[in-house]
Design a protein around this motif. Structure first.
Motif, PDB file in Angstrom:
ATOM      1  N   ALA A  78       0.861  -1.107   0.081  1.00 10.63           N
ATOM      2  CA  ALA A  78       0.009  -0.125   0.104  1.00 10.63           C
ATOM      3  C   ALA A  78       0.855   1.170  -0.012  1.00 10.63           C
ATOM      4  CB  ALA A  78      -1.005  -0.148   0.933  1.00 10.63           C
ATOM      5  N   SER A  80       2.831   4.411  -0.769  1.00  9.46           N
ATOM      6  CA  SER A  80       3.033   5.069  -1.986  1.00  9.46           C
ATOM      7  C   SER A  80       4.465   5.093  -2.704  1.00  9.46           C
ATOM      8  CB  SER A  80       2.490   6.514  -1.683  1.00  9.46           C
ATOM      9  OG  SER A  80       2.880   7.075  -2.786  1.00  9.46           O
ATOM     10  N   ASN A 240      -8.446  -0.397  -2.247  1.00  5.20           N
ATOM     11  CA  ASN A 240      -7.342  -1.326  -2.194  1.00  5.20           C
ATOM     12  C   ASN A 240      -6.652  -1.345  -3.309  1.00  5.20           C
ATOM     13  OD1 ASN A 240      -8.239  -1.984   0.425  1.00  5.20           O
ATOM     14  ND2 ASN A 240      -8.848  -4.117  -0.051  1.00  5.20           N
ATOM     15  N   VAL A 243      -4.769   2.040  -4.149  1.00  7.40           N
ATOM     16  CA  VAL A 243      -3.550   2.480  -3.647  1.00  7.40           C
ATOM     17  C   VAL A 243      -2.445   1.346  -3.406  1.00  7.40           C
ATOM     18  CG1 VAL A 243      -4.571   3.847  -1.691  1.00  7.40           C
ATOM     19  CG2 VAL A 243      -4.578   1.396  -1.185  1.00  7.40           C
ATOM     20  N   SER A 244      -2.771   0.158  -4.020  1.00 12.53           N
ATOM     21  CA  SER A 244      -1.731  -0.924  -3.801  1.00 12.53           C
ATOM     22  C   SER A 244      -0.838  -0.887  -5.103  1.00 12.53           C
ATOM     23  CB  SER A 244      -2.446  -2.319  -3.639  1.00 12.53           C
ATOM     24  OG  SER A 244      -1.623  -3.315  -3.485  1.00 12.53           O
ATOM     25  N   PHE A 251      -3.625  -6.171  -0.491  1.00  8.58           N
ATOM     26  CA  PHE A 251      -2.100  -6.057  -0.482  1.00  8.58           C
ATOM     27  C   PHE A 251      -1.534  -7.123  -0.279  1.00  8.58           C
ATOM     28  CE2 PHE A 251      -4.238  -2.148   2.232  1.00  8.58           C
ATOM     29  CZ  PHE A 251      -4.508  -1.561   1.224  1.00  8.58           C
ATOM     30  N   GLY A 525      -5.006   2.233   5.454  1.00 10.70           N
ATOM     31  CA  GLY A 525      -3.974   1.508   4.758  1.00 10.70           C
ATOM     32  C   GLY A 525      -2.585   2.394   5.031  1.00 10.70           C
ATOM     33  N   THR A 527      -0.493   3.716   3.594  1.00 10.90           N
ATOM     34  CA  THR A 527      -0.195   4.396   2.047  1.00 10.90           C
ATOM     35  C   THR A 527       0.618   5.513   2.152  1.00 10.90           C
ATOM     36  OG1 THR A 527      -1.814   6.031   2.238  1.00 10.90           O
ATOM     37  CG2 THR A 527      -2.313   3.759   1.346  1.00 10.90           C
TER      38      THR A 527
END
Lengths: 543, 398
Positions: A78, A80, A240, A243-244, A251, A525, A527
């Motif tokens: 997740a 970034s 999900n 962002v994954s 994830f 998450g 992220t």
């Protein structure tokens, strides 16, 4: 009204004035990301953490001598990529280990469905259960990815504060135009149709096998308090994916050294840019002067001032504890009180003498169980696991996400031994009956029994066990009502409604007080996107 | 449909069966065929009105003052024990939600009477405050005893000390042996008292009052007479002279206390109250409306009737459907309620006008419809209240 600070009361306690530009409350991943970006931009940043360690929900803790666990958060994919690059996290010790498969879903009949990163390979697996579903799967993933692409754009811009849209918001919304044009308006119409759906309805449209549906549906409810028949759970699946970095619905990957190593790398990065981090420093109050946040007061009485205060903790603590809600507008107080937390998750960590034998895995066991072993064999199993929660009761047959990180990172346990971490759903924070001391034992037995159904030798492998109840999640990790994402990501608590309507842009009703936690857009998450977005807004404010 | 503890007596006396519903409570509009009789009892003798249905909240505990000071626009810290305060309260945007009376009963103990049920608003504002809020609407019955003889009657039943009760004072006492709380308040703009009693003593209290009241020609009065007196007194009525901001959708339907002439009850210098910031800004830029009294020019009204070959007709009941007010053909506001005032011999109305027309003496045009034909009668702006006898506030006998 009781904790208004006057300067007089502070005599005796230490005062630090004008030493910092920004104080970040809470050294969770988003607090640290924010601190990193702000320090990198040249600001003098101080991060305050109540616990003895940084990390918040992303920590590694040694629950038994020699055995280290990612206490709450897991799932490295997740984080970034932009955050990793901007803050040079690899230089500061971040190492992400890939895992494949994503999901190993054993069935009561001894068969299993495995979801691999490779779509074609997964489709072949699905064919065991349905030829039609095998054919549909690649198309489903294509659609999932295209919808998520639109969401990924939204994730990275502050949502407009409806209904008062400003010119700046219009400009950031322009970023939206290109991907939408590429995909076509028909896609947008489909996205609008699909996101509010229950994941069960969406999957019923695509697939026929209850096994396939259950395996995918579980991912959509893993970070939400609800079950698959609840409206808006489809959104969670797309979120999900948006962002994954694996572009899939769950994830994957492990952080070497556990999730605590991720937040340690964030802390190191922030420090390398000049930020200071103080652990064992509990904030008692955000100090206000005529509607402006001017600093914080610690529980030991110390006062530290700054031009801006950033809360990386949840909304309830920020506005109903650190600030005296007496001086807030009524609708703000109401919105904050109305944030839905209602956690339904517990974590159980096992110290294992040896690997359990999952019947369904056969000879490939080491690889198959290296990702997430998911006990949610069918969609109806998942829904039935959720049903009792509506009445404040726990699932007698729970949905489990099981990870054995020692399979990819042997440093986490003594040689030859294993750590197993289990996310347990559903255990409601608001229990209809029973107390948590009693529940601790109940949860332990429930999870052990459930795993034993799929790995009959499991109990004999177990050396030790630690249960983290929803109440522990609130008490130890400071997440209200045990909700891991600071407020459920339901349709009424996302985008311009996150954390509360009118304040989606990381600012608050209090001047110079900003937000950066998972309570903000885009949501939960690990992220780091919340922190990144927030730091951008704070930098504008500090100008 | 709820009946008040006085129902056994009010129902006996309500010869006309002329009831209406008020927040689901049965309320007498008029007892006898001519409500003007009840009106004159209020203005020239004494009369009682059953106020049991008014929502009442007992607010007590260490933060009771804090809670109330957060909610209401008045400064509650300046209201001593034994005093009552009139106050509006507003939403975050400074728009009025409701108004009512706040009685400071004891240290840290208050009773708020409201127009609309208000428990949710009190509780919503009590976050993290150490305060108890009890809805005592049904556990306390009330009678408003109003009129020039009300003091003499009370004195006879409860003793000389009632003489000492100043305007907006409240005290615990006994009436013919029945424990009561008496405040020198009311909704008629006359000398008068409000008496609060345990429901189980309600009928007994009524009987005692009427037994002694015979000498003063005491009668009960209903809502029709009350409306006439409250308009004469320049007192506003929720849902009639203004809307609660909680009950309307559009901004233009909301009002601020500054627009309603209640600026005197808004203490902007207080540390904080809900709506304070918005009201400060409104005060700085000037309210968009002013609330005034209007006296209708009966000659011009008579001339309009004459166009229809009709004699001047002034209905005996108060009216409460808003009518437009014009100046030189342009609409400049509206009259929200009005009545024929028998004691002033005037046709009066409460109106909300653009501020530039609010100066006393300004002549405006008020819409009058006869047989659905629109006409305009002259009216003159006056200050509120229309009727304000010295006995309302004076000490000693009238």
């Amino acid at each position: 009204m009781e904790n208004k600070t006057s300067e007089r009361e502070l005599s005796g306690a230490k005062e630090l004035r004008n030493k910092y530009d920004v104080i970040v409350i809470g050294a969770g991943h988003n607090g640290l990301v924010t601190a990193g970006y702000l320090a990198k931009a040249g600001h003098r940043v101080l991060v305050l953490e109540k616990r003895e360690m940084v990390g918040g929900a992303a920590v590694t803790e040694e629950f038994f001598p020699g055995y280290k666990y990612s206490s709450l958060a897991s799932g490295a994919s997740a984080l970034s990529p932009a955050v990793i690059t901007d803050l040079n996290l690899h230089q500061h010790g971040l190492e992400i280990l890939p895992t494949d498969p994503l999901i190993f879903s054993p069935q009561p009949d001894g068969s299993h469905l495995t979801i691999w990163h490779d779509v074609t390979r997964t489709a072949d697996e699905i064919a065991k259960y349905s030829q039609a579903d095998a054919a549909a799967y690649p198309q489903f993933i294509k659609v999932l990815r295209s919808y998520s692409q639109i969401m990924a754009v939204l994730n990275n811009i502050p949502p407009p504060d409806l209904p008062d849209v400003r010119w700046g918001d219009m400009i950031s919304l322009l970023k939206f135009v290109k991907p939408v044009r590429n995909l076509g308006w028909e896609y947008v119409a489909q996205v609008i149709r699909v996101l509010p759906m229950p994941i069960s309805d969406l999957l019923n449209e695509w697939f026929e096998s209850n096994v396939v549906k259950g395996t995918i549906a579980a991912s959509s409810v893993s970070n939400i308090s609800w079950g698959p028949q609840e409206t808006g759970t489809a959104f969670a699946l797309f979120y999900n994916c948006s962002v994954s970095s694996n572009n899939l619905f769950k994830f994957s990957g492990r952080v070497k050294g556990g999730m605590g190593a991720l937040t340690k790398s964030l802390a190191n990065a922030a420090k390398s840019f000049g930020a200071e981090i103080m652990t064992n420093s509990e904030v008692a109050e955000i100090v206000m002067e005529s509607g402006h946040a001017i600093g914080i007061k610690l529980t030991n009485g110390d006062l530290i001032t700054a031009a801006a205060v950033v809360s990386a903790v949840d909304m309830r603590t920020t506005f109903l504890k650190f600030i005296d809600p007496y001086f807030l507008d009524q609708k703000i107080v109401k919105h904050i009180q109305n944030i839905k937390y209602r956690g339904t998750m517990a974590r159980v960590h096992y110290a294992l003498d040896e690997l359990p034998s999952f019947t369904a895995a056969g000879a490939d066991v080491q690889q198959l169980i290296s990702g997430t072993v998911q006990i949610a064999p069918t969609m109806s199993y998942l829904q039935k696991a959720y049903d009792p929660v509506k009445y404040g009761r726990y699932s007698k047959r729970p949905y489990l996400d099981i990870q054995i990180p020692t399979l990819t990172d042997s440093t986490l346990a003594p040689e030859g031994k294993h750590c197993m971490s289990v996310t347990v759903k559903y255990i409601p924070f608001h229990l209809h009956e029973g107390d948590w001391d009693e529940m601790r034992g109940v949860i332990r037995q429930l999870v052990t029994d459930t795993i034993s159904e799929y790995a009959p030798d499991f109990e004999s492998c177990v050396q030790d066990c630690k249960v983290i109840t929803p109440l522990d999640i609130e008490d130890v990790y400071n997440l209200p009502e045990g909700n891991p994402v600071h407020g459920d990501m339901t349709l009424d608590q996302i985008l311009w409604m996150r954390p509360i309507p009118g304040y989606a842009q990381y600012r608050t009703p209090v001047h110079n007080l900003y937000l950066c936690s998972a309570a903000t857009h885009p949501g939960g998450g690990v992220t780091g996107i919340n922190g990144k977005n927030s730091s951008r807004e704070i930098l504008k404010g500090l100008k | 449909m709820k009946q008040t503890p006085f129902h056994p007596r009010t129902s006996e006396l309500c010869e006309l069966y002329n009831w209406s519903l008020w927040s689901n409570w049965l309320l007498v509009d008029m007892y006898a065929p001519d409500h003007t009789h009840e009106y004159f009892a209020v203005r020239t003798a004494c009369a009682v009105f059953d106020i049991s249905m008014i929502p009442k909240y007992h607010i007590h505990g260490p933060d009771a003052l804090g809670l109330l000071n957060r909610i209401v626009t008045q400064d509650v810290s300046r209201c001593a024990v034994g005093r009552v305060l009139y106050t509006p309260w507003c939403d975050d945007e400074g728009k009025i939600i409701d108004d009512g009376l706040l009685a400071h009963l004891d240290e840290g103990s208050f009773r708020l009477t409201t127009g609309d049920p208000m428990l949710y608003w009190l509780e919503d504002n009590a976050v993290r405050l150490d305060v108890s809020i009890d809805d005592v609407t049904e556990s306390l019955a009330g009678l408003a005893l109003q009129g020039p003889f009300s003091r003499d009657l009370l004195k006879q039943l409860s003793g000389e000390e009632i003489e000492k009760l100043a305007y907006f004072d409240i005290t615990k006492t006994k009436i013919a042996g029945i424990p009561v709380e008496v405040s020198r308040t009311g909704y008629t703009g006359d000398l008068g008292y409000e008496i609060w009693v345990q429901p189980q003593h309600a009928v007994q209290l009524w009987d005692m009052l009427f037994e002694a009241g015979e000498a003063y020609r005491l009668i009960p009065f209903g809502d029709f007479a009350l409306e006439m007196t409250r308009i004469e007194a320049g007192l506003l009525l929720t849902d009639v002279d203004f809307n609660s901001s909680m009950k309307v959708v559009h901004e233009f339907q909301k009002s601020s206390p500054l627009e309603l002439g209640l600026g005197w009850a808004v203490k902007l210098d207080k540390e904080f109250f809900v709506g304070q910031e918005a009201l400060k800004q409104e005060k700085a830029r000037g309210p968009a409306w002013a609330t005034v009294g209007l006296e209708v020019d009966l000659n011009s009204l008579e001339a309009i009737f004459a166009e229809f070959d009709m004699p001047l007709y002034l209905p005996p009941e108060a009216w409460s459907e808003a009518v437009p007010i014009y100046s030189h053909g342009e609409q400049i506001g509206k009259a929200t309620s009005g009545t024929w005032s028998p004691i002033l011999k005037k046709s009066i109305a409460i109106a909300r006008l653009k501020p530039q027309y609010a100066k006393p003496g300004t002549v405006v045009d008020m819409e009058v419809t006869i047989d659905a034909q629109r006409k305009q009668a002259k009216a003159t702006v006056v200050k509120l209240p229309f009727y304000d006898p010295p006995r309302k506030k004076s000490m000693g006998s009238h």
